[in-house]
Design an enzyme around this catalytic site. Structure first.
Site, PDB file in Angstrom:
ATOM      1  N   SER A  67       0.824  -1.209   0.000  1.00 56.65           N
ATOM      2  CA  SER A  67       0.000   0.000   0.000  1.00 56.65           C
ATOM      3  C   SER A  67       0.859   1.259   0.000  1.00 56.65           C
ATOM      4  O   SER A  67       2.016   1.264   0.421  1.00 56.65           O
ATOM      5  CB  SER A  67      -0.912   0.006   1.223  1.00 56.65           C
TER       6      SER A  67
HETATM    7  N1  SAH Z   1      -0.620  -3.926   3.901  1.00 57.74           N
HETATM    8  C1  SAH Z   1      -0.158  -4.784   2.846  1.00 57.74           C
HETATM    9  C2  SAH Z   1      -1.215  -4.791   1.762  1.00 57.74           C
HETATM   10  C3  SAH Z   1      -1.181  -5.983   0.942  1.00 57.74           C
HETATM   11  S1  SAH Z   1      -2.397  -6.076  -0.332  1.00 57.74           S
HETATM   12  C4  SAH Z   1       1.165  -4.249   2.327  1.00 57.74           C
HETATM   13  O1  SAH Z   1       1.408  -3.052   2.512  1.00 57.74           O
HETATM   14  O2  SAH Z   1       1.939  -4.996   1.739  1.00 57.74           O
HETATM   15  C5  SAH Z   1      -3.670  -6.989   0.447  1.00 57.74           C
HETATM   16  C6  SAH Z   1      -3.335  -8.398   0.827  1.00 57.74           C
HETATM   17  O3  SAH Z   1      -4.502  -8.954   1.414  1.00 57.74           O
HETATM   18  C7  SAH Z   1      -2.957  -9.316  -0.342  1.00 57.74           C
HETATM   19  O4  SAH Z   1      -1.698  -9.861  -0.090  1.00 57.74           O
HETATM   20  C8  SAH Z   1      -4.054 -10.380  -0.338  1.00 57.74           C
HETATM   21  O5  SAH Z   1      -3.599 -11.683  -0.669  1.00 57.74           O
HETATM   22  C9  SAH Z   1      -4.526 -10.322   1.104  1.00 57.74           C
HETATM   23  N2  SAH Z   1      -5.893 -10.801   1.337  1.00 57.74           N
HETATM   24  C10 SAH Z   1      -7.017 -10.568   0.614  1.00 57.74           C
HETATM   25  N3  SAH Z   1      -8.082 -11.159   1.187  1.00 57.74           N
HETATM   26  C11 SAH Z   1      -7.618 -11.763   2.319  1.00 57.74           C
HETATM   27  C12 SAH Z   1      -8.237 -12.556   3.344  1.00 57.74           C
HETATM   28  N4  SAH Z   1      -9.552 -12.837   3.337  1.00 57.74           N
HETATM   29  N5  SAH Z   1      -7.460 -13.026   4.357  1.00 57.74           N
HETATM   30  C13 SAH Z   1      -6.127 -12.767   4.380  1.00 57.74           C
HETATM   31  N6  SAH Z   1      -5.473 -12.053   3.416  1.00 57.74           N
HETATM   32  C14 SAH Z   1      -6.219 -11.551   2.414  1.00 57.74           C
END
Ligand code: SAH
Length: 216
Positions: A67
């Protein structure tokens, strides 16, 4: 705390923090200090390290993104952590926000559904940075993670608000979640009061990858 806090990216990181304060309006000293110390470049691929301190999201593989720093800062600031909380993060992704949470709270439980991302985050957070207050789970099914939390932060956009999360908040607990579909989401904060009321407000807009529902 972090072995490479003094590194070749220290100046770029300091400029990022300055712009978070002066342009993005982040005022929480705790959040700004955490962002000064966590090496964001360690959470992206070698090829993207040069861009790690720009205020932009970046690809981390598997159609997912790390993000944007100003969005992360806004969400963390809205959680109003004071240092001792037990926090649940849904969507570890790269692990960058997990590392920030580990500086701001007492314990961080974080879940990630994509195996490879979960493993990479484990490598950086637990082995490279040695964070002792982080527990990582590999699952899309966040309802399976037991316990109550003082704060919950969801890092993916929920087309339908997962109401079950509210019952996981302790009295006085806060939940931040991007609510909306692929066109963009409203960053929504829910606060559970001591007398069990839920207060909802908005802390702005964002654009997240979709939250995967474990129930299909
Ligand atoms: N804060 C993280 C954002 C990652 S993007 C960063 O800065 O890197 C969002 C992530 O949420 C993705 O890796 C995706 O695989 C995960 N995700 C989506 N739905 C999810 C769920 N139900 N449970 C766990 N992870 C999930």
């Amino acid at each position: 705390m972090f072995p490479d806090a003094v590194d070749q990216y220290a100046n770029a990181r300091a400029r990022m923090v300055q712009s978070l304060r002066e342009i993005s309006g982040i005022y929480s000293g705790a959040v700004l200090r955490a962002m000064s110390s966590v090496p964001r470049h360690r959470f992206v691929s070698e090829a993207l390290r040069y861009h790690a301190y720009r205020d932009t999201s970046l690809p981390i593989g598997f159609n997912q993104t790390i993000s944007k720093p100003s969005t992360v800062a806004r969400m963390l600031q809205a959680l109003e952590l004071t240092g001792g909380e037990r926090v649940l993060e849904i969507g570890t992704g790269s692990g960058y926000q997990t590392a920030l949470l580990s500086r701001l709270a007492g314990t961080v439980v974080s879940s990630e559904g994509i195996d490879e991302l979960h493993k990479r985050a484990r490598e950086v957070l637990l082995f490279d940075l040695g964070l002792a207050n982080v527990v990582l789970h590999h699952t899309f099914d966040f309802d399976s993670l037991s316990g109550e939390y003082d704060a919950i932060i969801v890092c993916a956009g929920a087309a339908v608000f997962p109401g079950s999360l509210l019952s996981r908040l302790t009295p006085n607990g806060r939940l931040i979640i991007p609510v909306g579909g692929s066109g963009g989401q409203v960053l929504t904060r829910y606060c559970r009061t001591r007398d069990d009321m839920i207060i909802e407000d908005s802390i702005g807009r964002a654009s997240f990858v979709p939250l995967v529902s474990a129930v299909s």
